[in-house]
Each structure stands twice: as structure tokens, then as C-alpha cells.
Design an enzyme around this catalytic site. Structure first.
Site, PDB file in Angstrom:
ATOM      1  N   GLU A  54       1.990   6.102  -7.158  1.00 34.68           N
ATOM      2  CA  GLU A  54       0.925   6.969  -7.691  1.00 34.68           C
ATOM      3  C   GLU A  54       1.303   8.435  -7.523  1.00 34.68           C
ATOM      4  O   GLU A  54       1.037   9.263  -8.412  1.00 34.68           O
ATOM      5  CB  GLU A  54      -0.397   6.667  -6.970  1.00 34.68           C
ATOM      6  CG  GLU A  54      -0.976   5.315  -7.354  1.00 34.68           C
ATOM      7  CD  GLU A  54      -2.238   4.967  -6.572  1.00 34.68           C
ATOM      8  OE1 GLU A  54      -2.945   5.884  -6.125  1.00 34.68           O
ATOM      9  OE2 GLU A  54      -2.521   3.768  -6.415  1.00 34.68           O
ATOM     10  N   TYR A 103       0.821  -1.219   0.000  1.00 36.52           N
ATOM     11  CA  TYR A 103       0.000   0.000   0.000  1.00 36.52           C
ATOM     12  C   TYR A 103       0.857   1.272   0.000  1.00 36.52           C
ATOM     13  O   TYR A 103       0.666   2.132  -0.878  1.00 36.52           O
ATOM     14  CB  TYR A 103      -0.994  -0.018   1.179  1.00 36.52           C
ATOM     15  CG  TYR A 103      -2.295   0.638   0.805  1.00 36.52           C
ATOM     16  CD1 TYR A 103      -3.273  -0.067   0.121  1.00 36.52           C
ATOM     17  CD2 TYR A 103      -2.538   1.969   1.102  1.00 36.52           C
ATOM     18  CE1 TYR A 103      -4.461   0.537  -0.249  1.00 36.52           C
ATOM     19  CE2 TYR A 103      -3.727   2.584   0.742  1.00 36.52           C
ATOM     20  CZ  TYR A 103      -4.675   1.863   0.069  1.00 36.52           C
ATOM     21  OH  TYR A 103      -5.848   2.466  -0.300  1.00 36.52           O
TER      22      TYR A 103
END
Ligand SMILES: CCCCCCCCCCCCC[C@@H](O)CC(=O)SCCNC(=O)CCNC(=O)[C@H](O)C(C)(C)COP(=O)(O)OP(=O)(O)OC[C@H]1O[C@@H](n2cnc3c(N)ncnc32)[C@H](O)[C@@H]1OP(=O)(O)O
Length: 353
Positions: free
Chosen positions: A284, A277
Site C-alpha cells: 500500500e 500485514y
């Protein structure tokens, strides 16, 4: 031939009487509610046996009997569901009659047995009435998870094979080789926001919303709308991190739909996110940062402003705000996943002890 009396054992429930006649290989002859005739092998050898009983209260006329090698079992229904103080009308028990301790229950135990049967019946009816809905829901979720699993597996395998064959060169055309499948999977993933709203899964609405919106901004807005972004290596890292978790998460859900649980798969689903994560959010964020100058240059999605304030407000400002939201989203979902992991392992430990 002399007609003898067999040994008869009895027990009762609220609704019925059980009689056990100790005669082997017996044939049941004329039978009425009060008297019965048998021929068989009893205590005194092959003979004709007969007994009659005058019951305490009325019974129904239909009688069920089953002859086995060792005994004859008789079931008689009481006219009214009522606990009897004794079997016969006369207070003194006939000599041939004795309690059947194999079947014997006192009134409260029989009541509990009745209650348990009643509950079982109610449970069965309520499950049966929910089955069509349950079947439909499980079928839908199973198919959804299967399709997502196949989609993400295709992306993962495609990227892995290309990485082995082309090495680092494969980083540059990840988008062109896998984007269509990723579009499909991420569009489907919108159902993950709808499912908790419809009460189909226990997922929290907000974590799912953050997850799906976060990825779709990257996929459709950053990669999809900027050609300049599509051949950057960051696409490889983002897609690889996304698909790595999904090839474990969706099979885990598929098994959950059929009530199965594989320890290793469960562990992977609830552990892999710990490194993936933060790495995913970093990848991102890199993609967003790389896109800022391109949005400034191309003015794509820029917000028109009155002439005195300049021509337009670049979309890159919205993305800078989004960068802050991303780390907020990371915090919320990291905490959510941590809680899910703890809940999973705590409740499983409780079940084991
Ligand atoms: C509101 C405006 C939003 C603005 C957004 C702004 C910022 C956004 C930033 C976001 C950053 C995103 C970064 C991200 O993209 C990076 C990555 O993904 S990197 C790769 C690693 N990623 C992950 O590991 C996350 C994977 N995703 C998830 O885990 C889920 O999407 C999540 C919602 C985060 C958590 O899942 P969930 O809450 O469902 O937990 P569980 O899996 O434990 O499920 C709970 C129970 O529901 C049952 N369930 C759930 N889904 C299904 C299904 N499809 N089919 C069947 N059953 C399902 C599940 O079995 C559990 O049941 P039980 O408790 O009985 O076991």
C-alpha cells in the site's frame, strides 16, 4: 382369596412423595390417597395386594401411577411444599414400608436438586427470551461473512487463474478485471466498523476503523480516482494480499457463528497476518508513493490557497502525512492482532486442561 400386603419403598422431595410397590405385572385397582388395591405377582405369588398409609401431612388427591413388569411407581403431590420428618402420621413405621435408597435424598441434597432445577429453568427461559434476537444476529453475521467470503474468493480465484494463464501480464489489468468486486466487498466492509458499535461483535472499534479506512483510502482514492494507477502491478500485489487473508478470515467467522471451530482454519486466521500485514502495508505504501507525482501533476483534490501563497496545495502533502499514519496504523493493528492471537490460544489451552 386372602388379601396380602406388598413391600413398599418410599422417598420424598419437597413437593412430592415417591412410592415403589414391589409387584410384577401388577394391575392397579381401586386407589385412594390413603389406600391402594393391586392384583399382581408378589412375594407370595399371584394374589390381591393392598396397603394403606396415613400420611404425615395432607396430599393432593390426584395420583400418578405407572405399572412396569417389575414394580408399580406411584407419585403423589404434597399439598404444601414442605420437607416431612417421616412419611406416616404414626411414629412407628409400618413393617411393609422401607426407604427407597435408589431415590433417597436427604433434605439438603433435595434442596440442591431443587435449586439446580430452578436454575436450569431460569437459564432456559432467559435463553428462550433471547433466541429471536440471537437468531437474527447470528443470521445477519453469517450472511455478511458468507457474502464477503464469496466476494474475496472470486477476486482471489480470478487473479490466480489469470496469473497461471497470462503470467506477469496479468499484473497490469488486475484493476479492470476485479475492481468492481473489490469495491463491493470494501463498501460492505464498512459494516465491520458499525458492528462493534452496535455490540454485535467483540471487535475493537479502532482496529476495525483503521483497517477499513486504510484499505478504502487505497482503493477509492489512490486506485479509483487515478486512472494512471489502475494498470500498475502494485494493484495486483495489494489485492492479492488483501484477498489471501479474507478467504480464511470470513469462513472462520462463519464457523464461529454456528459455534464450530476448525483447528487449521483458526490457525490460518490467527497466523497468516504475521507475514501478510507488513507485506500489505508495504504494497500500500508503494501505491501511495507512486501516486504522489500523479497528484502533483494532475492537481486532483488539491487544496485551493490564496494567490500570495501560490495556487493550491497538492494532495500529495496529505498523502505524505498519510504514509506516516499508515505505519502507525500498522503498529496499532499488528499489536491488536498479536493480542487476539495470544488471547485465542491462551483461552483455548485453558479450556483443554
Ligand atoms: C481512525 C482513523 C484511521 C486512519 C487510518 C490511517 C492509517 C491506516 C493504515 C492501515 C493499514 C492497513 C493495512 C491493511 O490494509 C493491510 C492488509 O490488510 S494486508 C492483509 C493481511 N491483513 C490482515 O490480516 C487483517 C485482516 N483484518 C482483521 O483481522 C480485522 O479487520 C481486524 C479489525 C484488524 C482484527 O479483527 P478483530 O478485532 O475482529 O479480531 P478477531 O477476528 O479475533 O475477532 C474478535 C471477536 O469478534 C468476533 N467477530 C469479529 N468479526 C466477526 C464477524 N464478522 N462475524 C462473526 N464474528 C466476528 C470473532 O469471532 C471474535 O470472537 P471470539 O473472541 O469469541 O472468538
Amino acid at each position: 382369596m386372602q388379601i396380602l400386603t406388598p413391600h413398599v419403598y418410599w422417598a420424598q422431595r419437597h413437593g412430592e412423595i415417591y412410592l415403589r410397590v414391589e409387584l410384577s405385572d401388577a394391575k392397579v385397582g381401586q386407589s385412594t390417597t390413603s389406600s391402594r388395591l393391586f392384583s399382581g405377582h408378589g412375594a407370595k405369588g399371584d394374589n390381591e395386594y393392598e396397603f394403606s398409609l396415613e400420611f404425615l401431612r395432607p396430599v393432593r388427591s390426584e395420583i400418578n401411577h405407572k405399572s412396569t413388569q417389575r414394580q408399580v411407581d406411584i407419585k403423589i403431590k404434597k399439598q404444601e411444599e414442605h420437607w416431612w420428618d417421616r412419611l406416616t402420621l404414626q411414629e412407628k413405621k409400618p413393617l411393609f414400608l422401607a426407604p427407597d435408597f435408589d431415590r433417597w435424598l436427604d433434605e439438603s441434597d433435595a434442596e440442591m436438586e431443587l435449586q439446580a432445577k430452578e436454575e436450569e429453568k431460569i437459564n432456559r427461559i432467559s435463553v428462550e427470551s433471547r433466541v429471536p434476537y440471537l437468531g437474527l444476529k447470528k443470521g445477519y453475521l453469517f450472511m455478511y461473512n458468507l457474502v464477503q467470503f464469496l466476494g474475496f474468493s472470486w477476486v482471489f480465484v480470478n487473479m490466480t487463474v489469470r496469473l497461471f494463464i497470462l503470467g506477469q501480464d496479468s499484473f497490469y489489468d488486475t484493476f479492470h478485471t476485479t475492481a468492481d468486486m473489490m469495491y463491493f466487498c470494501q463498501m460492505m466492509a464498512m459494516l465491520e466498523v458499525i458492528n462493534p458499535l452496535l455490540g454485535l461483535v467483540k471487535t475493537g472499534f479502532f482496529p476495525a476503523m483503521i483497517q477499513v479506512t486504510g484499505r478504502n483510502v487505497i482503493l477509492f482514492v489512490i486506485f479509483g480516482s487515478l486512472e494512471e494507477m489502475q494498470n500498475k502491478p502494485v494493484v495486483f500485489f495489494v489485492f492479492y494480499l488483501w484477498s489471501t487473508i479474507e478467504i480464511f478470515r470470513y469462513p472462520f467467522y462463519m464457523l464461529a457463528c454456528i459455534g464450530t471451530d476448525w483447528k487449521l482454519l483458526t490457525w490460518l486466521r490467527y497466523s497468516l497476518w504475521i507475514p501478510l500485514y507488513p507485506l500489505g502495508v508495504i504494497a500500500e505504501a508503494v501505491a501511495v508513493i507512486q501516486s504522489l507525482p500523479i497528484f502533483d501533476e494532475t492537481r486532483l483534490f488539491s487544496f485551493p490557497l490564496p494567490a500570495v501563497l501560490g495556487h493550491s496545495l497538492s494532495f500529495s502533502y496529505s498523502l505524505q502525512l498519510y504514509l506516516v499514519l499508515m505505519f502507525l496504523g500498522l503498529f496499532i493493528n499488528f499489536r491488536h492482532l498479536y493480542k487476539q492471537r495470544r488471547r485465542r490460544y491462551r483461552s483455548r489451552k485453558r479450556k483443554v486442561h
